[in-house]
Design a protein around this motif. Structure first.
Motif, PDB file in Angstrom:
ATOM      1  N   UNK A 188      -6.638 126.142 -44.590  1.00  0.00           N
ATOM      2  CA  UNK A 188      -7.923 125.930 -44.896  1.00  0.00           C
ATOM      3  C   UNK A 188      -8.562 126.717 -45.948  1.00  0.00           C
ATOM      4  N   UNK A 189      -7.611 127.622 -46.441  1.00  0.00           N
ATOM      5  CA  UNK A 189      -7.939 128.434 -47.707  1.00  0.00           C
ATOM      6  C   UNK A 189      -7.983 127.520 -48.715  1.00  0.00           C
ATOM      7  N   UNK A 190      -6.840 126.801 -48.781  1.00  0.00           N
ATOM      8  CA  UNK A 190      -6.606 125.717 -49.987  1.00  0.00           C
ATOM      9  C   UNK A 190      -7.786 124.840 -50.109  1.00  0.00           C
ATOM     10  N   UNK A 191      -8.228 124.288 -48.953  1.00  0.00           N
ATOM     11  CA  UNK A 191      -9.588 123.356 -48.761  1.00  0.00           C
ATOM     12  C   UNK A 191     -10.839 124.231 -49.447  1.00  0.00           C
ATOM     13  N   UNK A 192     -11.031 125.552 -48.901  1.00  0.00           N
ATOM     14  CA  UNK A 192     -12.182 126.014 -49.182  1.00  0.00           C
ATOM     15  C   UNK A 192     -12.034 126.386 -50.753  1.00  0.00           C
ATOM     16  N   UNK A 193     -10.789 126.844 -51.460  1.00  0.00           N
ATOM     17  CA  UNK A 193     -10.911 127.127 -52.507  1.00  0.00           C
ATOM     18  C   UNK A 193     -11.206 125.684 -53.492  1.00  0.00           C
ATOM     19  N   UNK A 194     -10.542 124.744 -52.948  1.00  0.00           N
ATOM     20  CA  UNK A 194     -10.933 123.501 -53.741  1.00  0.00           C
ATOM     21  C   UNK A 194     -12.287 123.043 -53.818  1.00  0.00           C
ATOM     22  N   UNK A 195     -12.891 123.272 -52.450  1.00  0.00           N
ATOM     23  CA  UNK A 195     -14.169 123.069 -52.511  1.00  0.00           C
ATOM     24  C   UNK A 195     -15.186 123.684 -53.501  1.00  0.00           C
ATOM     25  N   UNK A 196     -14.670 125.074 -53.799  1.00  0.00           N
ATOM     26  CA  UNK A 196     -15.601 125.407 -54.872  1.00  0.00           C
ATOM     27  C   UNK A 196     -14.906 125.703 -56.220  1.00  0.00           C
ATOM     28  N   UNK A 197     -13.817 124.568 -56.335  1.00  0.00           N
ATOM     29  CA  UNK A 197     -13.391 124.494 -57.849  1.00  0.00           C
ATOM     30  C   UNK A 197     -12.405 125.459 -58.189  1.00  0.00           C
ATOM     31  N   UNK A 198     -11.917 126.278 -57.196  1.00  0.00           N
ATOM     32  CA  UNK A 198     -10.832 127.084 -57.467  1.00  0.00           C
ATOM     33  C   UNK A 198      -9.394 126.496 -57.344  1.00  0.00           C
ATOM     34  N   UNK A 199      -8.539 126.799 -58.198  1.00  0.00           N
ATOM     35  CA  UNK A 199      -7.239 126.632 -58.028  1.00  0.00           C
ATOM     36  C   UNK A 199      -6.673 127.736 -56.904  1.00  0.00           C
ATOM     37  N   UNK A 200      -5.590 127.443 -56.211  1.00  0.00           N
ATOM     38  CA  UNK A 200      -4.834 128.388 -55.077  1.00  0.00           C
ATOM     39  C   UNK A 200      -3.377 128.302 -55.366  1.00  0.00           C
ATOM     40  N   UNK A 201      -2.664 129.673 -55.748  1.00  0.00           N
ATOM     41  CA  UNK A 201      -1.417 129.735 -56.072  1.00  0.00           C
ATOM     42  C   UNK A 201      -0.907 130.651 -54.763  1.00  0.00           C
ATOM     43  N   UNK A 202       0.356 130.228 -54.472  1.00  0.00           N
ATOM     44  CA  UNK A 202       1.282 130.929 -53.090  1.00  0.00           C
ATOM     45  C   UNK A 202       1.996 131.737 -53.719  1.00  0.00           C
TER      46      UNK A 202
END
Length: 762
Positions: free
Chosen positions: A51-65
């Motif tokens: 869900x966090x990946x989707x939330x980040x992408x919704x707002x134009x952010x990249x997400x790194x694990x």
């Protein structure tokens, strides 16, 4: 990376993720349920992380694990299953420390960007280029590098550079710290650091205390704040500006990100011209968190007292004081706490209690002959929804605002219109329910499209994993491995490698025929005399080697470059290498000697061992944090095992001599005394300008010949740093008798430790 310049924020929880995104981060980094360097953060479960990946992408952010810990073999088997849902959800990158993990991801998730963690101790262009060759898209530089050193990496290597700009500093070079591990079994390499560097210590030398009682936090650096250096950092080639703080509150994340966002935007729009940070914003950063003030880190200084928080290891001192001066100080601290709470309340209201809205554009095309069209766009993504044709009005046509009003109602969606226009016919009628329905459908589809952008299919290679590859790794039984150990001793199969800090005992070492290798630490070596010692070793039938520095930065590289021809002709047979930069230097210099990897170039698992064998490495050194059983699973037949020596717990850019104002550029041994009166030797390596803090007791496996036999290393290492000639001779003869002649172990004089042979780390 989708952003030319990226502001990268920490997210230790879902609230922190929202705070970072809301305050303007371009990307966030966070940990999942496993394998992250902050095991005690409020890390994300599988569903929450997807869900966090989707939330980040919704707002134009990249997400790194973060998968930036060292993995044991059993864990590495589970890595594919762990990563798969995040990979399929569109994860933008994974941060790694372990070369086994890097190799695994490169094979099974080839299109997943790999970021080489600061835990890899990346010190220069050679290490950066090597990591690029191995598939890394980005390096996270060691926090100790100067702007000039980072600029050199950027000029010579075409790779993304990420560097820390704000937050806590480790006292030790990241990835080179065993202090927490050896003291309490909580390993920084496994994400469980207990932060013993934030505790009080004393410095002793020559029988007296050298440090002041009120300056007890000798290993506790101030937090870094580089907001005033942003232009210089960016112009040095850094593309990702990293904020530390996954263990801190969401409000902290919001406040720091918001201020850096403000000044980064100013610089990107106006350049250096007029760039200046207001006192008010600096005050907010201090109120959010500081340890007795800020430093600018190591970007402009090599080390120094000004980097340290000697009297205050945390944000607030936390203890009331007596007397008039104490009363004033207590009132000041109370005011600081009140201002802090007020700031947190404001940040929570602004960034956590309010949902971030993405600006969108819309156009509504009206026709009485064809389907009505509603187009909405956000950051280049567009959704079109079709509806029934408009009706010819029986009476008055609808006013444009009557059509736009229901379309503009974005409600609790994550969107807000910055532009909405009507196109087509004007004298029409449309039911409001149709307008509402088309709006809801368009915004729902747009949100879904943005959330799922970047999603992938299951990686093909992962489907090909055979049952043999997934089956449990074999472990020798005690009977089998014990027999193997006895056979080794009968054949006298152990090679013995002796490392010396000083050459006083060399003649005594050469007299012992069972010793096969001798190496000298480069920190004290007279390079002009190496040929003489090489001839002596060769005459005694032994190989002669050099142990390269623990840290190899620009100064060290230049030092070796000036003496390269001398070194090449000095009769050396092998080198002990401690970092990536040294490996790159050897390759660039065409200095083709066999290499033994030291224990801090970690080979925690079989895949990491295989990785280094593919690089042509002669031998690795067994990790110091694996226990006997884990080492046997890993396999040790081509490895060297440290069986005696004072183990290095920290390698530090900062220097206790500088901190105490007593730098004479002469090597001498301090003793760092902790709360339990244990004393840790500290050696200042002035030739290279770093300190090494050693364990208070030497590692000794003299009484563990059976366990060592079961582990079955190819070679045993005895490392002599602090011992005199007599001690070296006595200890070495004891080890030869036990490990080469199968005699009973004698008594080891003084206190000693068996390290992690029995206990290991979590």
């Amino acid at each position: 990376m989708r952003h030319t310049t990226e502001l990268l924020a920490p997210a230790g929880s879902y609230d922190s993720l929202k705070a970072a995104v809301g305050a303007g981060a371009d990307a966030v980094y966070l940990g999942g349920a496993r394998f992250g360097a902050r095991a005690y953060a409020d890390n994300f479960g599988e569903k929450e992380l997807c869900e966090a990946i989707g939330y980040a992408h919704l707002h134009g952010c990249d997400l790194y694990l973060t998968v930036n810990t060292l993995l044991k073999d059993r864990e590495l088997e589970e890595l594919g299953v762990y990563l798969r849902p995040y990979y399929e959800s569109g994860l933008d990158g994974v941060i790694v420390q372990d070369f086994g993990v890097l190799s695994y991801i490169r094979e099974y998730f080839p299109d997943l960007p790999i970021h080489a963690s600061t835990q890899m101790t990346i010190l220069g262009p050679g290490g950066a280029a090597f990591l690029k060759e191995q598939g890394a898209a980005r390096i996270v530089t060691a926090r100790e590098l100067s702007l000039e050193e980072i600029r050199e990496i950027g000029a010579l290597v075409d790779i993304e550079i990420e560097s820390f700009i704000h937050g806590a500093l480790c006292y030790c070079y990241s990835g080179q710290c065993l202090l927490s591990s050896m003291l309490g079994g909580r390993s920084g390499n496994r994400g469980r650091c207990a932060q013993p560097c934030r505790l009080p210590y004393q410095v002793k030398a020559e029988g007296s205390v050298k440090s002041r009682q009120e300056e007890a936090y000798l290993l506790s650096p101030k937090d870094m704040c580089t907001i005033e250096l942003l232009p210089e950092i960016l112009e040095a080639g850094v593309c990702s500006l990293k904020i530390e703080g996954r263990m801190k509150r969401p409000e902290y994340t919001a406040g720091v990100v918001a201020i850096y966002r403000k000044y980064l935007d100013y610089y990107l729009e106006h350049g250096k011209e007029g760039y200046q940070v207001s006192g008010e914003d600096l005050g907010k950063l201090r109120r959010l968190y500081n340890r007795g003030g800020f430093s600018r880190g190591y970007y402009q200084v090599r080390n120094g007292r000004e980097l340290m928080s000697l009297t205050r290891p945390g944000h607030f001192e936390g203890s009331s004081q007596k007397g008039k001066q104490g009363s004033q100080k207590n009132r000041q601290e109370l005011r600081e706490k009140q201002a802090y709470e007020e700031l947190l309340t404001e940040l929570r209201r602004q960034y956590l209690d309010t949902e971030k809205k993405e600006k969108i554009k819309g156009s509504f095309r009206i026709s009485t002959e064809f389907s009505t069209e509603f187009l909405v766009t956000c950051r280049g993504t567009g959704i079109t929804v079709l509806g029934e044709p408009a009706q010819v009005p029986k009476n008055q046509p609808m006013e444009p605002e009557a059509i736009l009003r229901p379309l503009r109602k974005t409600g609790d969606t994550p969107f807000i219109f910055e532009e909405l226009r009507l196109e087509g016919e004007q004298k029409v009628f449309l039911p409001v329910r149709q307008l509402n329905s088309m709006r809801r459908e368009a915004l729902d589809k747009l949100e879904a499209e943005l959330r799922t952008k970047g999603r992938r299919e299951k990686p093909e290679k992962l489907l090909e994993l055979t049952e043999a590859e997934k089956s449990p790794l074999p472990i020798c039984s005690d009977t089998e491995s014990g027999h193997m150990g006895k056979m080794q001793k009968k054949r006298n199969a152990y090679a013995i490698h002796v490392q010396l800090e000083q050459l006083d005992a060399l003649s005594a070492v050469l007299e012992i025929p069972e010793v096969t290798r001798v190496s000298l630490f480069a920190s004290q070596a007279d390079f002009a005399g190496l040929k003489v010692y090489a001839d002596a070793c060769h005459k005694a039938g032994k190989s002669w080697g050099l142990v390269l520095p623990a840290i190899f930065r620009t100064d060290e590289r230049h030092y070796f470059e000036k003496r390269l021809e001398q070194l090449k002709s000095s009769g050396l047979d092998f080198l002990v290498v401690k970092n990536l930069e040294e490996l790159a230097f050897l390759k660039e210099s065409d200095w083709n000697l066999p290499v033994i990897l030291d224990h801090n170039l970690y080979t925690f698992n079989q895949r990491a061992r295989s990785f280094w064998r593919e690089q042509g490495i002669l031998m690795d050194t067994l990790p110091l944090e694996l226990n006997e059983k884990e080492l046997r699973v890993r396999g040790c037949e081509d490895s060297e095992m440290v069986v005696y020596g004072y183990l290095p717990l920290m390698v530090t850019a900062n220097c206790l001599h500088k901190t105490l104002g007593s730098c004479r550029k002469q090597q001498e041994i301090f003793r760092l005394s902790d709360r339990y009166k244990k004393e840790f030797p500290v050696v200042n390596e002035c030739r290279w300008c770093y300190n090494v803090i050693y364990n208070c007791e030497p590692l000794s496996l003299l009484g563990n010949a059976r366990e060592v036999g079961r582990i079955s290393p190819k070679s045993l290492r005895l490392s002599f740093i602090l011992e005199d000639r007599h001690q070296i001779q006595r200890i070495l003869r004891q080890y030869v008798e036990v490990f080469c002649h199968n005699k009973e172990a004698g008594t080891m004089e003084g206190a000693f430790t068996r390290g992690h042979l029995k206990r290991g780390v979590e």
